[in-house]
Design a protein around this motif. Structure first.
Motif, short mmCIF file in Angstrom:
data_model
loop_
_atom_site.label_atom_id
_atom_site.label_comp_id
_atom_site.label_asym_id
_atom_site.label_seq_id
_atom_site.Cartn_x
_atom_site.Cartn_y
_atom_site.Cartn_z
N SER A 1 0.84 -1.20 0.00
CA SER A 1 0.00 0.00 0.00
C SER A 1 0.87 1.25 0.00
N ILE A 2 0.58 2.18 -0.90
CA ILE A 2 1.26 3.47 -0.89
C ILE A 2 0.22 4.59 -0.97
N THR A 3 0.61 5.74 -0.48
CA THR A 3 -0.27 6.91 -0.51
C THR A 3 0.26 7.93 -1.50
N ILE A 4 -0.64 8.48 -2.29
CA ILE A 4 -0.29 9.56 -3.21
C ILE A 4 -1.09 10.79 -2.82
N ASP A 5 -0.38 11.86 -2.50
CA ASP A 5 -1.02 13.16 -2.27
C ASP A 5 -0.98 13.92 -3.59
N VAL A 6 -2.15 14.25 -4.11
CA VAL A 6 -2.23 14.98 -5.38
C VAL A 6 -2.49 16.45 -5.07
N ILE A 7 -1.50 17.28 -5.33
CA ILE A 7 -1.64 18.71 -5.14
C ILE A 7 -2.16 19.28 -6.45
N SER A 8 -3.35 19.87 -6.41
CA SER A 8 -3.97 20.29 -7.66
C SER A 8 -4.98 21.40 -7.42
N ASP A 9 -5.46 21.96 -8.52
CA ASP A 9 -6.51 22.98 -8.48
C ASP A 9 -7.57 22.61 -9.50
N VAL A 10 -8.83 22.63 -9.10
CA VAL A 10 -9.90 22.25 -10.03
C VAL A 10 -10.15 23.32 -11.09
N ALA A 11 -9.40 24.42 -11.04
CA ALA A 11 -9.45 25.41 -12.13
C ALA A 11 -8.38 25.13 -13.17
N CYS A 12 -7.61 24.06 -12.98
CA CYS A 12 -6.47 23.76 -13.85
C CYS A 12 -6.82 22.61 -14.80
N PRO A 13 -6.87 22.86 -16.11
CA PRO A 13 -7.20 21.78 -17.05
C PRO A 13 -6.17 20.67 -17.07
N TRP A 14 -4.90 21.01 -16.83
CA TRP A 14 -3.86 19.98 -16.77
C TRP A 14 -4.08 19.06 -15.58
N CYS A 15 -4.66 19.58 -14.51
CA CYS A 15 -4.97 18.74 -13.34
C CYS A 15 -6.10 17.76 -13.66
N PHE A 16 -7.05 18.17 -14.50
CA PHE A 16 -8.11 17.27 -14.96
C PHE A 16 -7.48 16.13 -15.74
N LEU A 17 -6.56 16.46 -16.66
CA LEU A 17 -5.84 15.43 -17.39
C LEU A 17 -5.07 14.53 -16.42
N GLY A 18 -4.42 15.17 -15.44
CA GLY A 18 -3.65 14.41 -14.47
C GLY A 18 -4.50 13.43 -13.69
N MET A 19 -5.72 13.84 -13.33
CA MET A 19 -6.63 12.95 -12.61
C MET A 19 -6.95 11.72 -13.45
N LYS A 20 -7.28 11.95 -14.71
CA LYS A 20 -7.62 10.83 -15.60
C LYS A 20 -6.43 9.89 -15.79
N ARG A 21 -5.25 10.47 -15.97
CA ARG A 21 -4.06 9.64 -16.18
C ARG A 21 -3.68 8.87 -14.92
N LEU A 22 -3.92 9.49 -13.77
CA LEU A 22 -3.66 8.78 -12.51
C LEU A 22 -4.60 7.58 -12.37
N GLU A 23 -5.87 7.77 -12.72
CA GLU A 23 -6.82 6.66 -12.67
C GLU A 23 -6.32 5.49 -13.52
N HIS A 24 -5.83 5.81 -14.71
CA HIS A 24 -5.32 4.78 -15.61
C HIS A 24 -4.05 4.15 -15.03
N ALA A 25 -3.20 4.98 -14.43
CA ALA A 25 -1.95 4.48 -13.83
C ALA A 25 -2.24 3.49 -12.72
N VAL A 26 -3.25 3.77 -11.91
CA VAL A 26 -3.61 2.87 -10.81
C VAL A 26 -4.06 1.52 -11.37
N GLU A 27 -4.76 1.55 -12.50
CA GLU A 27 -5.16 0.30 -13.14
C GLU A 27 -3.94 -0.47 -13.66
N LEU A 28 -2.98 0.26 -14.22
CA LEU A 28 -1.77 -0.38 -14.74
C LEU A 28 -0.92 -0.97 -13.62
N ALA A 29 -0.95 -0.34 -12.46
CA ALA A 29 -0.18 -0.82 -11.31
C ALA A 29 -1.11 -1.54 -10.34
#
Length: 230
Positions: A6-34
């Motif tokens: 088990s590991i913890t990931i703290d995601v520092i982000s802003d919901v006004a940031c479109p790159w953070c939206f992309l980052g959220m989606k990519r993180l979801e995919h990354a968790v599936e890959l790992a």
């Protein structure tokens, strides 16, 4: 690894940031890959522009002032739209009317992570706020929008509405945002794995998955408990 670490990931982000939206989606995919790693995600606050007034600003003028001219803004939107389509995001930049102050949104995100909230509420709130802002072109600084996001995540909307009317967690969130800047976070998203290793930017899912696996393996070997060399 013989057992799921088990590991913890703290995601520092802003919901006004479109790159953070992309980052959220990519993180979801990354968790599936790992999938052999048990990943616990916590969302941490950051404000791209805390100077935006509470009622927000007209988005088009705000963005033109930020980018300097129409062509640069259009190019940025076109690139994000293309990248978003790959991740299943339907950016709707042209319909967006307000650049919101996101402090109240971050308050809601924090409450979503409270033990009193339903399991998974924080992740659902973050997802809904990104969708409301970038796909539905709604004002995520407005209290009715925030309470709707809370209800969508299974939270007590009446309690959230009452809390938003108070100053609950305002100062502590501002302090946390300031602390992120003092840590050297100058852009988001920032993925902090086990409080030790930072991955900056909306990296591809494969990059994030590799980082997750490496940190999990190091944790299993006990290396994260050892003092780091100067």
């Amino acid at each position: 690894m013989s057992e799921r670490t088990s590991i913890t990931i703290d995601v520092i982000s802003d919901v006004a940031c479109p790159w953070c939206f992309l980052g959220m989606k990519r993180l979801e995919h990354a968790v599936e890959l790992a999938s052999d790693v048990d990943v616990q995600i916590r969302w941490r606050p950051y404000q791209l522009d805390p100077s935006i007034p509470k009622e927000g600003l007209p988005r088009r003028k705000y963005m033109l002032d930020k980018f300097g001219d129409e062509s640069r803004l259009t190019a940025a939107h076109e690139r994000l739209t293309m990248l978003g389509e790959v991740e299943g995001i339907r950016f709707n930049f042209d319909a967006m009317q307000v650049s919101a102050n996101t402090l109240d949104a971050h308050r809601l995100i924090r409450w979503g992570g409270s033990p009193k909230s339903p399991p998974g509420a924080q992740a659902q709130v973050v997802k809904r706020l990104f969708e409301m802002n970038f796909e539905e072109a709604r004002d995520i600084g407005a209290r009715d929008v925030l309470t709707e996001a809370a209800a969508d995540a299974g939270m007590d909307a009446n309690l959230v509405e009452a809390l938003l009317s108070s100053h609950a967690d305002v100062e502590s969130l501002q302090n946390e945002i300031a602390a992120a800047s003092q840590m050297g976070v100058t852009g988001v998203p920032c993925f902090l794995l086990e409080g030790k290793y930072a991955v900056m930017g909306a990296q591809e899912a494969e990059v994030l998955a590799d980082a997750i696996k490496q940190v999990a393996a190091a944790k299993e070997r006990g290396e994260l408990d050892q003092p780091q060399a100067n």
